[in-house]
Structures are given as C-alpha cells and as structure tokens.
Enzyme design. Structure first.
Site, PDB file in Angstrom:
ATOM      1  N   CYS A 181       0.724  -1.301  -0.044  1.00 59.23           N
ATOM      2  CA  CYS A 181       0.138   0.155  -0.062  1.00 59.23           C
ATOM      3  C   CYS A 181       0.900   1.120  -0.116  1.00 59.23           C
ATOM      4  O   CYS A 181       0.795   2.177  -0.766  1.00 59.23           O
ATOM      5  CB  CYS A 181      -1.002   0.058   1.222  1.00 59.23           C
ATOM      6  SG  CYS A 181      -2.180  -1.130   0.938  1.00 59.23           S
TER       7      CYS A 181
HETATM    8  P1  NAD Z   1      -4.711  -8.753  -3.884  1.00 58.11           P
HETATM    9  O1  NAD Z   1      -3.979  -8.496  -5.170  1.00 58.11           O
HETATM   10  O2  NAD Z   1      -4.377  -9.374  -2.524  1.00 58.11           O
HETATM   11  O3  NAD Z   1      -6.268  -9.211  -4.397  1.00 58.11           O
HETATM   12  C1  NAD Z   1      -6.856  -8.812  -5.531  1.00 58.11           C
HETATM   13  C2  NAD Z   1      -7.634 -10.306  -5.858  1.00 58.11           C
HETATM   14  O4  NAD Z   1      -8.453  -9.819  -6.860  1.00 58.11           O
HETATM   15  C3  NAD Z   1      -6.916 -11.329  -6.271  1.00 58.11           C
HETATM   16  O5  NAD Z   1      -7.254 -12.552  -5.766  1.00 58.11           O
HETATM   17  C4  NAD Z   1      -7.163 -11.285  -7.837  1.00 58.11           C
HETATM   18  O6  NAD Z   1      -7.263 -12.828  -8.469  1.00 58.11           O
HETATM   19  C5  NAD Z   1      -8.562 -10.772  -7.809  1.00 58.11           C
HETATM   20  N1  NAD Z   1      -8.943 -10.370  -9.412  1.00 58.11           N
HETATM   21  C6  NAD Z   1      -8.332  -9.684 -10.312  1.00 58.11           C
HETATM   22  N2  NAD Z   1      -8.807  -9.225 -11.390  1.00 58.11           N
HETATM   23  C7  NAD Z   1     -10.391  -9.743 -11.092  1.00 58.11           C
HETATM   24  C8  NAD Z   1     -11.475  -9.736 -11.816  1.00 58.11           C
HETATM   25  N3  NAD Z   1     -11.454  -9.257 -13.041  1.00 58.11           N
HETATM   26  N4  NAD Z   1     -12.422 -10.171 -11.062  1.00 58.11           N
HETATM   27  C9  NAD Z   1     -12.480 -10.734  -9.892  1.00 58.11           C
HETATM   28  N5  NAD Z   1     -11.372 -11.053  -9.191  1.00 58.11           N
HETATM   29  C10 NAD Z   1     -10.290 -10.148  -9.676  1.00 58.11           C
HETATM   30  O7  NAD Z   1      -5.456  -7.161  -3.761  1.00 58.11           O
HETATM   31  P2  NAD Z   1      -5.250  -6.499  -1.920  1.00 58.11           P
HETATM   32  O8  NAD Z   1      -4.307  -6.423  -1.292  1.00 58.11           O
HETATM   33  O9  NAD Z   1      -6.529  -7.209  -1.511  1.00 58.11           O
HETATM   34  O10 NAD Z   1      -6.040  -4.977  -2.452  1.00 58.11           O
HETATM   35  C11 NAD Z   1      -7.313  -4.712  -2.966  1.00 58.11           C
HETATM   36  C12 NAD Z   1      -7.489  -3.294  -2.857  1.00 58.11           C
HETATM   37  O11 NAD Z   1      -7.603  -2.925  -1.592  1.00 58.11           O
HETATM   38  C13 NAD Z   1      -6.291  -2.345  -3.517  1.00 58.11           C
HETATM   39  O12 NAD Z   1      -6.847  -1.317  -4.133  1.00 58.11           O
HETATM   40  C14 NAD Z   1      -5.315  -2.130  -2.388  1.00 58.11           C
HETATM   41  O13 NAD Z   1      -4.749  -0.802  -2.685  1.00 58.11           O
HETATM   42  C15 NAD Z   1      -6.559  -1.807  -1.276  1.00 58.11           C
HETATM   43  N6  NAD Z   1      -5.989  -1.908   0.194  1.00 58.11           N
HETATM   44  C16 NAD Z   1      -5.062  -2.922   0.161  1.00 58.11           C
HETATM   45  C17 NAD Z   1      -4.864  -3.050   1.635  1.00 58.11           C
HETATM   46  C18 NAD Z   1      -3.933  -4.152   2.259  1.00 58.11           C
HETATM   47  O14 NAD Z   1      -3.352  -4.284   3.359  1.00 58.11           O
HETATM   48  N7  NAD Z   1      -3.537  -5.157   1.318  1.00 58.11           N
HETATM   49  C19 NAD Z   1      -5.281  -2.382   2.747  1.00 58.11           C
HETATM   50  C20 NAD Z   1      -6.190  -1.343   2.213  1.00 58.11           C
HETATM   51  C21 NAD Z   1      -6.655  -1.064   1.030  1.00 58.11           C
END
Ligand code: NAD
Length: 433
Positions: free
Chosen positions: A269
C-alpha cells in the site's frame, strides 16, 4: 444482507470472512480458481492471523467463493476489492478495476431491483466518477442512480492484524453522492462493527472518500520518513533516535505511533499509494515536494544500512545473512519489502546472501525470482558461517537470537529494525541508534 465481494485477496477475503461472521451471507467472486478453491475448503489464500479460523467456521455456510460473476445477481451489495497496482511511472493502473466493473455491470443489467456497488479498492480521486460509474452505465444501458447506486468505502486494515483492524476500526468512511438509500445499506452492512467498536462514521462525498485513503497513507508514510530522516541525523551525532522518539512522542500533537525509525516502509500500500497520489497530483499540475521527499528518504534507508555494514565487513566475497523478507512482521507479503533493495545492494557489492524468514520465503521466491538469494530454514542456519547479518524485518523471534550469533564467521550485526539486543561478543550497529 446478501453481499458479493469482487476480488478475494488480502482485503476481499478479510472483509468477506468478517461480514460472514457478523451474520451476512457473502460470496467472493475471484478469477483465480486456486483462491476460490481455498476459500471453499475453509482455508485462507493468504497468511493473516485469525482468518483461517473464520473461514473454517463459515465456508460452506454463510460464505462461499466462485469464479462465476452471475452470483452477484443474488446479492444486494457488491464490493469492488480488486487490486489497483502501479504502472511503471507510479500512476495507478485502473485496468483491473475497469474489467471487474464491466463484468459486474453485465450481470447487474440482468438483475431486478436496487443494488449498491461499493468501491473498496484504493483509487485516486475521480476514479469512481470518471471510470466506475461510466463503465457501469455502459453495461447497464441506464444511468447510475436509478436502480444501481455507487458508494466509496476505503479500507484501512493493516496486514498482519487485518481481521482485528476490520472489526475494531477507529473510523469508517462512507463516500456517497448523498443518496440516503446507499447510506442506509452501508450502515446496515457495518451494523455489527459499529455496535461493537463504536468507530467514528465519516459520511462524505465520493472524491473525498477516495482522497481520505491516500491522505491517510501519505501522512503515515511521511511520518515514518520524517523520523527516519531525523534518525539519520541522530546517528551522525551518536544519538539514539529511539530515545528521542520516545520523548517527542509524549507530545500529543506528534503522537507516539509510527516513530520507529529504521529501514523504511514497504508493503502493497504505502509505496503504491504514495506513488499514485504523487503521479495524480503531477498530472493535475501540482508537484508535491513533501511527498516526493518522503519517497526519497525511504529509498535512502537501505543504502544507509549497506554503508554501515561496509564500515565493518567488505561485502565483496562476504557471506551475509539477511533476517526477514516480509515487509513487516505478521505477514507473508513481500510486495515493496525493503529486503529487495537490501539483497540487491549486497549482491551488487559482491556478497552472497543467505536469507531467512519465518513465513515469507515462498512468496519471496515467487514474486522476486530475479533476486539472487539462497534461503535458509532457520535464522541459525542463515547465521552459521556468515560474515555479517542484516536485520530487515522485526519478527519477534529475531529478538530472541543469542548464541546463534556465535556461529557467525564474524559477528557483525547491522539492525535495520531495532529488534536484536546489543550484546557482548557481537559488533552491533543500529541504523539510527
Ligand atoms: P490482492 O492483489 O491481494 O487481491 C486482488 C484479488 O483480485 C486477487 O485474488 C485477484 O485474483 C482478484 N482479481 C483480479 N482481477 C479480477 C477480476 N476481474 N474479477 C475478480 N477478481 C479479480 O489485492 P489486495 O491487497 O486485497 O488489495 C485490493 C485493494 O484494496 C487495492 O486497491 C489495495 O490498494 C486496497 N487496500 C489494500 C490493503 C492491504 O493491506 N492489502 C489495505 C487497504 C486497502
């Protein structure tokens, strides 16, 4: 309520498990079959304390996962929780959220009744207005605001304590167009959390909701970079930056948290979000000097650690143990980990590197296949015969290391995280203390 969550990574899986635990019916939609299978079997696809237990309890009951987008039609609310990675120039890559929104819109076009789409992914201000809503409208062939409504609900959980953070937040942000039905749905979704944790509920606009997330992360990253900058000054004067931080943290205008100086911030992040908001600001015509400086200091810290190490051991031909690969303790996430510039810097200086991490070795191997490093099964094995050791992640088990240092060829320990005890028999250097 019946909830669908698009994307089942760190955020989507945590939110799904916690909402199921609060009594909602939840379906995770993800394009990754392995992720879907893991959730349906009651296993977490990611390492996060407490998540396995929640999935074991609710998978097959109130929680299920699928690759089939038609599942969203049986729900009232859909969270978009897919990744929003950086492009090479640091700007936000919205292609995944656009694709997910399009697939969602296709299904909602065939659904009767009201539906709320909640953007949970971190997106730069204007993305919901200028990308998510128009994409939905194209697929729906109708304006958003008739039966499909849109809101923004950024996520503030921290990896390593995601479940606890989701359940006991200090604030929840609901960004809407002012539509009362959308706000009511959000309040109903979060009723369990609001009742138990009593967080501040911030009701605001779509763009403000999007910006609050970036401002939050940019502020925290800058706070760490500022204490690192101050810490580097401290080191020049033989001053312990931790004693200084303890004292200034007593001033409640400063606050005691996020004052641990060291190797800097990483993860999925801070680096991505700070880069994205800088790029968005520049695109809009403003070059933000403070945020650029925060990145500059962060890039400096691994160099400082390598210079300290080289003061004691010539890295050329040396064997260096690197303790820690994850970007912080409690997670196997290696995205943006400071281990990468440390290992690469050691390799550039001619060292061989043996690394150990309690949980992140596999992820590191997978995400950074080009980084030349050997992996050890224990800290003791990494230290055995090493000419120096660089501490990269503050895992608790590194604080307990003691006799293991005696097996080093030369016991030089450069600690980037203030975790190893300074003790007799080792040459110890703290990065800022
Ligand atoms: P991640 O990469 O761990 O997970 C994303 C998931 O989306 C994956 O499992 C992927 O297979 C799936 N995906 C991709 N394309 C897709 C589609 N077209 N349809 C359905 N699924 C699909 O991401 P994350 O870390 O969970 O982050 C998600 C969002 O939340 C980002 O914008 C991130 O900035 C935000 N965020 C993350 C955190 C954190 O600590 N990781 C905290 C707050 C906010």
């Amino acid at each position: 309520m019946d909830v669908s969550i698009i994307g089942s990574g760190y955020v989507g899986t945590t939110v799904a498990a916690c909402l199921a635990d609060d009594g909602h019916g939840v379906v995770n939609v993800d394009i990754d079959e392995e992720v879907v299978a893991a959730i349906n079997e009651g296993h977490s696809p990611i390492h996060e304390p407490g998540l396995d237990d929640l999935l074991a309890e609710h998978a097959g009951g109130r929680l299920r996962a699928t690759t089939d987008y038609t599942a969203v039609r049986d729900t009232d609310v859909t969270f978009l929780a897919v990744g929003t990675p950086s492009r090479d120039d640091g700007s936000i890559d919205t292609s995944v959220i656009e694709a997910a929104t399009r697939s969602l819109g296709e299904q909602l076009a065939a659904k009767e009744g009201d539906h709320l789409v909640v953007v949970k992914s971190t997106v730069v201000p204007g993305t919901t207005d200028e990308l998510v809503i128009p994409t939905l409208e194209e697929e729906l062939d109708a304006p958003v605001g008739e039966s499909v409504h849109v809101a923004v609900n950024p996520e503030f959980l921290q990896m390593g304590s995601a479940v606890e953070n989701f359940r006991t937040p200090q604030k929840i942000v609901f960004g809407t167009t002012g539509n009362q039905w959308a706000l009511d749905q959000l309040h109903a979704l979060y009723a369990g959390v609001i009742e138990t944790a009593d967080p501040a509920v911030v009701e605001t606009g779509l763009r403000e909701g999007e910006m609050i997330k970036y401002a939050n992360n940019a502020f925290l990253a800058s706070k760490v970079s500022l204490i690192n900058d101050i810490g580097n000054v401290c080191k020049e004067f033989d001053v312990d930056a931790y004693e200084v931080a303890d004292a200034i943290g007593l001033d409640d205008r400063i606050g005691e948290r996020f004052l641990r100086s060291g190797l800097g911030w990483g993860g999925s992040c801070f680096p991505k979000d700070v880069a994205a908001i800088i790029a968005a600001a520049e695109h809009a015509g403003y070059e933000p000097p403070m945020l650029n400086a925060a990145v500059e200091v962060n890039d400096l810290q691994p160099e400082r650690l390598l210079d300290l190490l080289a003061d004691h051991v010539d890295p050329a031909g040396a064997r260096v143990a690197v303790l820690g690969l994850s970007f912080k303790p409690g997670t196997d996430d290696v995205r943006g980990s400071r281990a990468v510039p440390v290992v690469e810097g050691l390799r550039e200086r001619g060292a061989t590197v043996v690394a150990y991490d309690p949980v992140a070795t596999e992820k590191f191997r997978e995400k950074h296949p080009d980084v030349e490093v050997a992996f050890a099964d224990s800290a003791a094995a990494a230290l055995d015969g090493a000419d120096a050791c660089a501490v990269v992640t503050d895992w608790d088990e590194f604080a307990a290391l003691d006799a293991e240092f005696d097996a080093m060829a030369s016991p030089v320990v450069v600690d980037g995280r203030h975790v190893v005890e300074r003790r007799e028999g080792i040459t110890y250097e703290g990065l800022t203390w």
